[in-house]
Each structure stands twice: as structure tokens, then as C-alpha cells.
Design an enzyme around this catalytic site. Structure first.
Site, PDB file in Angstrom:
ATOM      1  CD  GLU A  97      -5.428  -6.118  -9.113  1.00  0.00           C
ATOM      2  OE1 GLU A  97      -6.086  -7.232  -9.440  1.00  0.00           O
ATOM      3  OE2 GLU A  97      -5.550  -6.110  -7.876  1.00  0.00           O
ATOM      4  CG  HIS A 145      -2.834  -4.454  -5.425  1.00  0.00           C
ATOM      5  ND1 HIS A 145      -3.049  -5.547  -5.996  1.00  0.00           N
ATOM      6  CD2 HIS A 145      -1.634  -4.556  -4.697  1.00  0.00           C
ATOM      7  CE1 HIS A 145      -2.398  -6.431  -5.468  1.00  0.00           C
ATOM      8  NE2 HIS A 145      -1.338  -6.100  -4.822  1.00  0.00           N
ATOM      9  CG  ASN A 166      -3.202 -10.750  -5.152  1.00  0.00           C
ATOM     10  OD1 ASN A 166      -2.397 -11.300  -5.967  1.00  0.00           O
ATOM     11  ND2 ASN A 166      -2.925  -9.815  -4.371  1.00  0.00           N
ATOM     12  CB  SER A 204      -1.684  -7.913  -1.391  1.00  0.00           C
ATOM     13  OG  SER A 204      -0.452  -7.304  -1.078  1.00  0.00           O
TER      14      SER A 204
HETATM   15  N1  LIG Z   1       5.669  -7.289  -1.308  1.00  0.00           N
HETATM   16  C1  LIG Z   1       4.708  -7.575  -2.212  1.00  0.00           C
HETATM   17  O1  LIG Z   1       5.194  -8.114  -3.180  1.00  0.00           O
HETATM   18  C2  LIG Z   1       3.620  -6.675  -2.455  1.00  0.00           C
HETATM   19  C3  LIG Z   1       2.693  -6.462  -3.828  1.00  0.00           C
HETATM   20  C4  LIG Z   1       1.841  -5.516  -3.959  1.00  0.00           C
HETATM   21  C5  LIG Z   1       1.064  -5.055  -2.760  1.00  0.00           C
HETATM   22  N2  LIG Z   1       1.943  -5.187  -1.532  1.00  0.00           N
HETATM   23  C6  LIG Z   1       1.239  -4.608  -0.175  1.00  0.00           C
HETATM   24  O2  LIG Z   1       2.024  -3.332   0.062  1.00  0.00           O
HETATM   25  C7  LIG Z   1       2.256  -3.159   1.280  1.00  0.00           C
HETATM   26  C8  LIG Z   1       3.489  -3.002   1.860  1.00  0.00           C
HETATM   27  O3  LIG Z   1       4.309  -4.184   1.588  1.00  0.00           O
HETATM   28  P1  LIG Z   1       5.863  -4.318   1.534  1.00  0.00           P
HETATM   29  O4  LIG Z   1       6.034  -5.578   0.966  1.00  0.00           O
HETATM   30  O5  LIG Z   1       6.337  -3.140   0.862  1.00  0.00           O
HETATM   31  O6  LIG Z   1       6.185  -4.436   3.031  1.00  0.00           O
HETATM   32  P2  LIG Z   1       7.644  -4.006   3.858  1.00  0.00           P
HETATM   33  O7  LIG Z   1       7.577  -4.579   4.870  1.00  0.00           O
HETATM   34  O8  LIG Z   1       8.665  -4.203   2.754  1.00  0.00           O
HETATM   35  O9  LIG Z   1       7.264  -2.279   4.069  1.00  0.00           O
HETATM   36  C9  LIG Z   1       6.461  -1.945   4.900  1.00  0.00           C
HETATM   37  C10 LIG Z   1       7.026  -0.341   5.413  1.00  0.00           C
HETATM   38  O10 LIG Z   1       6.070   0.083   6.348  1.00  0.00           O
HETATM   39  C11 LIG Z   1       6.859   0.848   7.266  1.00  0.00           C
HETATM   40  N3  LIG Z   1       5.989   1.008   8.578  1.00  0.00           N
HETATM   41  C12 LIG Z   1       5.530   0.284   9.449  1.00  0.00           C
HETATM   42  N4  LIG Z   1       4.569   0.632  10.255  1.00  0.00           N
HETATM   43  C13 LIG Z   1       4.655   1.798   9.866  1.00  0.00           C
HETATM   44  C14 LIG Z   1       3.621   3.080  10.381  1.00  0.00           C
HETATM   45  N5  LIG Z   1       2.987   2.946  11.345  1.00  0.00           N
HETATM   46  N6  LIG Z   1       3.955   4.297   9.710  1.00  0.00           N
HETATM   47  C15 LIG Z   1       4.712   4.370   8.596  1.00  0.00           C
HETATM   48  N7  LIG Z   1       5.720   3.395   8.023  1.00  0.00           N
HETATM   49  C16 LIG Z   1       5.297   2.065   8.682  1.00  0.00           C
HETATM   50  C17 LIG Z   1       7.913  -0.165   7.462  1.00  0.00           C
HETATM   51  O11 LIG Z   1       9.069   0.392   8.499  1.00  0.00           O
HETATM   52  C18 LIG Z   1       8.289  -0.561   6.318  1.00  0.00           C
HETATM   53  O12 LIG Z   1       9.448   0.096   5.796  1.00  0.00           O
HETATM   54  C19 LIG Z   1       1.448  -4.192   2.149  1.00  0.00           C
HETATM   55  O13 LIG Z   1      -0.150  -3.964   2.153  1.00  0.00           O
HETATM   56  C20 LIG Z   1       1.758  -5.442   1.111  1.00  0.00           C
HETATM   57  O14 LIG Z   1       0.563  -6.215   1.068  1.00  0.00           O
HETATM   58  C21 LIG Z   1       3.122  -6.159  -1.304  1.00  0.00           C
END
Ligand SMILES: NC(=O)c1ccc[n+]([C@@H]2O[C@H](COP(=O)([O-])OP(=O)(O)OC[C@H]3O[C@@H](n4cnc5c(N)ncnc54)[C@H](O)[C@@H]3O)[C@@H](O)[C@H]2O)c1
Length: 657
Positions: free
Chosen positions: A153, A141, A192, A120
Site C-alpha cells: 500500500e 506498507h 487493515n 501498519s
Molecule cells: N509483523 C507484521 O505482520 C507487520 C506487517 C506489516 C507491517 N508491520 C509494521 O512493520 C513495523 C515493524 O514490525 P515488525 O513486525 O518487523 O517488528 P519487529 O519487532 O520484528 O522488528 C522491529 C525491529 O526494529 C528494531 N528497532 C527497535 N528500535 C529501533 C531503533 N530505535 N532504531 C533502529 N531499529 C530499531 C528492533 O531491534 C527490531 O529488529 C511496524 O511498524 C509494524 O506495524 C508489521
């Protein structure tokens, strides 16, 4: 690079949604997660989401099996990535974790596979720094929830290759998303990053005890937002907000580290919905917000100018073009408009004054007006006329040097200059660009008067008759297009002046007749030669001249195809003033600048419409329109200003409000 198979690493909230989007678009996709329970949760959430789509009739049950048949959930990184063309990482927002995950991906991925991160905020260059081939990583993104949100993005890191960037951009389109180009790496990218100063602002409001969260949230909801800023922070997670602020403090400005309340809340484990307490208490997934009157201490304009300021910084730095910023921010924030369109309705001064006020109140550099706004060039920046330092071109696919119609601003006057070769002929491209220029200036309250001019020597010798028009139908449409575009000048809420020299013939004459005032050189050759060419004066020529000088005189001029000079045009009342070709530009601009100061722009806009439209309706309707326009003008600030200035014997300072 043709992408045929994808992998998503991390099957959390975002990863599982991204994988579903890819599978729904018809591509096979593997999903890897290092935690088996997370993998299962991801699969369950895709099944649930598809179930909802079936229920709402968007897809059939057969389609569900087909989509799920394209998805493989696996706990083996090797199986997941080994034959994929693109690997999209979506693990938690921790730089070290992302680096470690990419190292692992590199071990098993094909040498030519493309790598993408869904981060993000973290700069792509930072994540790529530990890769063996950093040129194959770009940002991709998505927004939450990925199945619904259209925006992606696509971000270029310092080392990302153009081919990788283009492939991810195309792939985003193929999976049904609307990608925007983020050409230069910056923390928070576009959406963001533009939201960052506004988060800081809302936190500083509490740090400075300006008002309570419930009062400010109540104000925000009153403005039509689904959630107030504090409810949203609770929902996203106060710790997540703190992490972003800390990252921005390192990468964008130390100001982001100056907040107090958020750190305190994290120390006290008040993380919002996830711990049941944040700014509010949360019960059954709902914030228990104390009832409050909307705050009177904040204004929507505060937030808007912060967004505009940050958007301008992105344009200055060549991160993205205004069109992409507008599209990205409105799609990413789920709003009907973005900062660029808001900026179009404000003056540079209004934006700068508000930013200065916020800066003086909170003393954070982030709120200081961007360089371009300090220099009074906001409108150049948002219209893509600013030369960015590097990265994005000023306007996508539109090289300014190749343009045929240019806007030149000088104080409250804008010149629309048509420059198409020696005789300045008018064709479809000129009409399109003229239309764009009129639209750009239409709501710009900094501009009170518009001058329509030609190149250095010629106003316009007419329409480009060599243009290929295949049949009568296209000829009708071509004719309507010219008339429609020129009519915009007569309807535009500004005084529009034509600056005519050397030739004002055919289409050029028609263009000038749609302006409010015509200034000419005495020797300018004017006329409608159409009938002598087997044509008739189109683009409103057959109608407007008679309205201006009477049927008899217009008929004589049109049916004889007579060419007459600027002096005669002045005698006929077509032209208001004449100046020699050496001084016409300077004199017209002086005249325009004088009108821009002494005439109330609101009064001019309404009166012009009354004159033009009023002449087309019966007298009693015209008089009724006049009375209503009078009522409208009565409430304008400029009316008050005009009267006060008159009474106080000073020059008025009209604001176009
Ligand atoms: N949540 C949002 O609104 C949003 C929006 C856009 C981007 N993002 C970005 O997306 C990414 C993920 O966010 P999220 O909200 O899905 O998080 P989340 O916590 O829901 O999911 C992360 C996943 O990664 C897995 N994980 C952890 N360590 C790992 C590893 N070493 N190898 C493989 N898998 C692993 C976890 O088990 C989990 O299932 C982040 O970089 C976040 O900034 C989030």
C-alpha cells in the site's frame, strides 16, 4: 526520482524481509538496527529464506552470493543512510519511537532522499509531523511475509509530495510488488481499515457471550479460512490487537475502545503464542483448540457486510478507488476476492438490512450503514460512479465526463446510454465500454431490466467506418468483437430492451437485434445498408434478422439494403411497440419499470436463455433444457413469492433469489 540504492531501518520480521526483496530485485540495500543481536537475527533470517529458495529450485546458489553481496548490515545509521535514495523505516509500531528514528535518519540522509514508513496503522501525517521536510515521507506498507506477499500500500500523507508518492509507487513495481494507491491518509489505510470493524465484531461476540472462541473459529475454518479469528489474534499477539484498537479508538471511532475481553487478557498477560496462553493454550507453536461444533450464531454475511461498509466509507472519503480496494484486500488478505466483488452479488437492501441488524444488536456506530448505503447508492459507489469528496478520482484514469457509454439507474431499471457524437457511431471504445457496462450490471440483483439507448436524438447510425483497421485479420477480430459484445446482451440474465429513435442502421440495427424487445419511434429509419457500401451486415446481422423474421423477409431486406421505418418494423414483428420521439424515453422506462415489478427476474433470465439457445438445438434437447430450467426455478424464492402473491391476490415482491 530514480531510486538506485535503498536503506531499511529496523531488521526485524518485516525489515529483513523488505531488504531481501529489494536485494533480490537487483538493488543495493543497507540494513540498520540499533540492536546488534537484532541485526544478526535479521541477516540470519535472510540467509535462511534464501536457502529455502535454493532448496525449492527458485534460485541458484550463485544467485544467493550475488543477492547477499548487495546487502550490508550495519550498526551505524550514518553509514546506512548517507548515500541512499530511499530509506524505509520498519521499527516497532510505537509513534514516539518512529518519530525519534526519523529525526535520527534526517541527520544523516541526503536532502533529496525519499523517506518511507512501513507502519501498519499510524497515519503518515502524524509520523511526518516532526520532520523538517514532511513532504518527502510516504507510507510504503508491505505485508507479512514481505518476500511472499505481493501487495504494497503506497500511502499519501497530508503533506506528501506527488513526486515522492509516484517514485515509491514505481519503485514498488520495480521490486516485483503490486502497489495500490492510498490517496488519503487514514488509520489502517485500506486493508487493515477494512478488517478493523470485523475484529471489533469478533471481540464483541465474546463480550456479549454470543458463543465460544472455539465454536466461532470452527465455523470460520469450515468456510475455508486457514485460521479462525481468535486463533489469528493469538498468533498476531493480543497486545498488538489491543494497540490497534486503542489507536482506532483515537482516530476512527471511540467504539473501538469499548471492548472488554482484550484489555482483560492483556492485563493477565494472556498475549497468545508469545506467552503460551491467549484465547487458547499454545504448545510447540500450535494452539490447543478444544473440539467444537461450528457456531450457528454467526454468518459469513455478517463479516462481508462489515467489509463492504468500510470499503464504501473509503470510497466516499476518496481514500482509494474500488479497483484498488478489491485488488488490495484480496492480495493483502490472501483471498480470491475482496469486498467489491462480494458487494456486486448483493443488493443495497440486503447489505443495509444486515448492517442495521448488527448495529441494533451491538449498538456501535462503526456498524451503521455508510451514507451511500443509507441513500441506496451502493452500486454507484462500488462501480466508481460516486463523486468522492476529495482524494481518489471515482475511477482511475477514467474521467466519467469522457466516457461514451453511461449507466443511469432508476429503481430496478438501468439504462445503458451510448453517447458518441451526433450520429452515435459505434467504435472499439464504445464496444469496450458497452462490455464493461454489461459486466457491471450482469450480477447486479437490484437491476431486473436493462434499457439500451442512444443519445438524446439518435439510437445509432451504425459502425464508425472511418476507423483505421490495417488488414483482413484485424477486420475479422473487429467483427468478432462486436458480435461477442452484442451477444452478451442476449445472454445477460435480465430483460434487455432497445429504445430506437431517428436512426437504427447497420451496427446500430445489429445492436438492437441482440436485445430481447425493441421499442421504436414510428419514423425511426431502420435497415442494413451494408451491401450498398460493398460490405455485409456483421456483428451478427447476417444471422439474427433471419432468425427473428424468417429467411425470405430478411434476405429481401438485406440484399436490397432497404431502409424502412419503425412502423413497418412493427408490422414485420421486429419492433414490439412504437411511441413518438417526444414520449419514447418516458414510455420505455414506464414499460421497463412495470416489467421489473411484475416479471420474476429469475424466470425472465432462464426463459430468455431457453428461447435463444433452444432455437439453436434440436427440439428434444430444447425440451430437456426446458425441464431442467423448470427444476431450477422450482427451488427459487421468487417462484414461492409469485405463487403466494397470486393466491393472496397481491403484487409480488421479487428478490432475484
Ligand atoms: N509483523 C507484521 O505482520 C507487520 C506487517 C506489516 C507491517 N508491520 C509494521 O512493520 C513495523 C515493524 O514490525 P515488525 O513486525 O518487523 O517488528 P519487529 O519487532 O520484528 O522488528 C522491529 C525491529 O526494529 C528494531 N528497532 C527497535 N528500535 C529501533 C531503533 N530505535 N532504531 C533502529 N531499529 C530499531 C528492533 O531491534 C527490531 O529488529 C511496524 O511498524 C509494524 O506495524 C508489521
Amino acid at each position: 526520482m530514480d531510486i538506485k540504492k535503498a536503506t531499511v531501518v529496523g531488521s526485524g520480521l518485516m525489515g529483513s524481509g523488505i531488504a531481501q526483496v529489494i536485494a533480490q530485485a537487483g538493488f543495493p540495500v543497507s540494513v540498520y538496527d540499533s540492536f546488534p543481536e537484532a541485526l544478526k537475527k535479521g541477516k540470519d533470517s535472510v540467509e535462511k529464506s534464501l536457502g529455502r529458495l535454493v532448496k525449492s529450485g527458485k534460485i541458484s546458489q550463485d544467485k544467493v552470493s550475488e543477492i547477499l553481496g548487495r546487502m550490508v548490515f550495519t550498526g551505524s545509521m550514518e553509514d546506512a543512510v548517507k548515500d541512499s535514495d530511499i530509506i524505509i523505516e520498519a521499527v516497532p509500531e510505537i509513534p514516539e519511537l518512529k518519530e525519534e528514528v526519523f529525526k535520527n535518519i534526517e541527520k544523516f540522509a541526503r536532502q533529496d532522499a525519499i523517506l518511507a514508513t512501513n507502519t501498519s496503522n499510524i497515519r503518515i501525517t502524524e509520523i511526518a509531523s516532526s520532520l523538517k521536510n514532511p513532504e518527502r515521507l510516504a507510507g510504503m506498507h508491505f505485508f507479512n511475509p514481505p518476500v511472499i506477499m505481493k501487495l504494497v500500500e503506497v500511502i499519501k500523507g497530508e503533506k506528501t509530495s506527488q513526486a515522492v508518492f509516484d517514485s515509491i509507487f514505481d519503485f514498488s513495481k520495480k521490486i516485483g510488488k503490486t502497489p495500490i494507491r492510498v490517496m488519503k491518509d487514514t488509520a489502517g489505510f485500506v486493508v487493515n481499515r477494512i478488517s478493523a470493524p470485523e475484529s471489533l465484531y469478533f471481540i464483541l461476540l465474546l463480550d456479549n457471550n454470543v458463543d465460544t472462541p472455539q465454536a466461532i473459529d470452527s465455523f470460520a475454518k469450515g468456510q475455508g479460512l486457514p485460521m479462525g479469528p481468535y486463533e489469528l489474534m493469538d498468533y498476531v499477539g493480543v497486545d498488538t490487537v489491543l494497540h490497534s484498537l486503542e489507536y482506532y479508538a483515537k482516530t476512527l471511532s471511540p467504539d473501538y475502545g469499548k471492548t472488554k475481553i482484550i484489555k482483560k487478557m492483556v492485563d493477565e498477560n494472556k498475549l497468545g503464542i508469545k506467552t503460551g496462553q491467549g484465547f487458547y493454550k499454545w504448545e510447540n507453536g500450535k494452539a490447543q483448540i478444544p473440539k467444537s461444533e461450528p457456531s450457528s450464531k454467526v454468518q459469513l454475511l455478517d463479516v462481508f457486510v462489515l467489509e463492504i461498509n468500510e470499503a464504501v466509507k473509503l470510497i466516499e472519503d476518496g481514500v482509494a478507488v474500488p479497483d484498488d480496494i478489491e485488488k488490495g484486500y484480496s492480495l493483502g488478505m490472501n483471498r480470491p476476492f475482496g469486498p467489491i466483488s462480494v458487494a456486486k452479488g448483493l443488493t443495497n437492501k440486503e447489505v443495509k438490512d444486515k448492517l442495521d441488524e448488527l448495529y441494533n444488536k451491538f449498538k456501535v456506530e462503526v456498524f451503521k450503514p455508510a451514507r451511500t448505503i443509507e441513500e441506496g447508492k451502493l452500486k454507484d459507489a462500488i462501480s466508481g460512479n460516486l463523486k468522492s469528496k476529495q482524494g481518489a478520482p471515482a475511477k482511475e484514469n477514467k474521467d466519467q465526463g469522457d466516457r461514451l457509454v453511461h449507466i443511469v439507474r432508476q429503481g430496478k431499471v438501468a439504462r445503458i446510454e451510448i453517447r458518441n457524437g451526433k450520429n452515435n457511431l459505434l467504435n472499439g471504445t464504445v464496444l469496450d465500454q458497452l462490455h464493461e457496462s454489461i459486466q457491471e450490471l450482469w450480477n447486479d440483483r437490484e437491476i431486473h431490466v436493462v434499457v439500451v439507448a442512444g443519445n438524446d436524438n439518435v439510437f445509432s447510425a451504425g459502425a464508425e467506418l472511418t476507423q483505421y483497421i490495417p488488414d483482413a485479420f484485424d477486420f475479422i477480430e473487429n467483427s468478432r468483437k462486436g458480435e461477442r459484445t452484442f451477444r452478451e446482451l442476449s445472454e445477460m440474465p435480465k430483460i434487455v430492451i432497445a429504445e430506437m429513435k431517428k436512426y437504427t442502421l447497420g451496427g446500430g440495427f445489429e445492436l438492437s437485434l441482440n436485445c430481447d424487445i425493441r421499442i421504436s419511434t414510428p419514423d425511426c429509419i431502420i435497415g442494413f445498408p451494408e451491401v450498398t457500401l460493398g460490405l455485409l451486415p456483421g456483428w451478427s446481422g447476417s444471422q439474427r434478422l433471419a432468425k427473428l423474421i424468417g429467411l425470405s423477409r430478411a434476405t429481401s431486406l438485406i440484399l436490397t439494403g432497404e431502409k424502412f421505418d419503425g412502423k413497418k418494423a412493427e408490422e414485420l414483428g421486429i419492433v414490439y411497440k412504437t411511441y413518438s420521439s417526444e414520449e419514447i424515453r418516458e414510455k420505455t422506462m414506464e414499460f421497463a419499470a412495470d416489467l421489473a415489478e411484475k416479471v420474476s427476474p429469475i424466470a425472465a433470465a432462464l426463459t430468455k436463455r431457453l428461447l435463444n439457445k433452444g432455437s439453436e438445438v434440436p427440439m428434444d434437447v430444447g425440451l430437456e433444457m426446458e425441464a431442467i430450467a423448470m427444476g431450477t426455478i422450482y427451488t427459487s424464492q421468487d417462484f414461492m413469492e409469485g405463487i403466494s402473491a397470486f393466491v393472496q391476490k397481491r403484487k409480488p415482491e421479487y428478490k432475484f433469489r
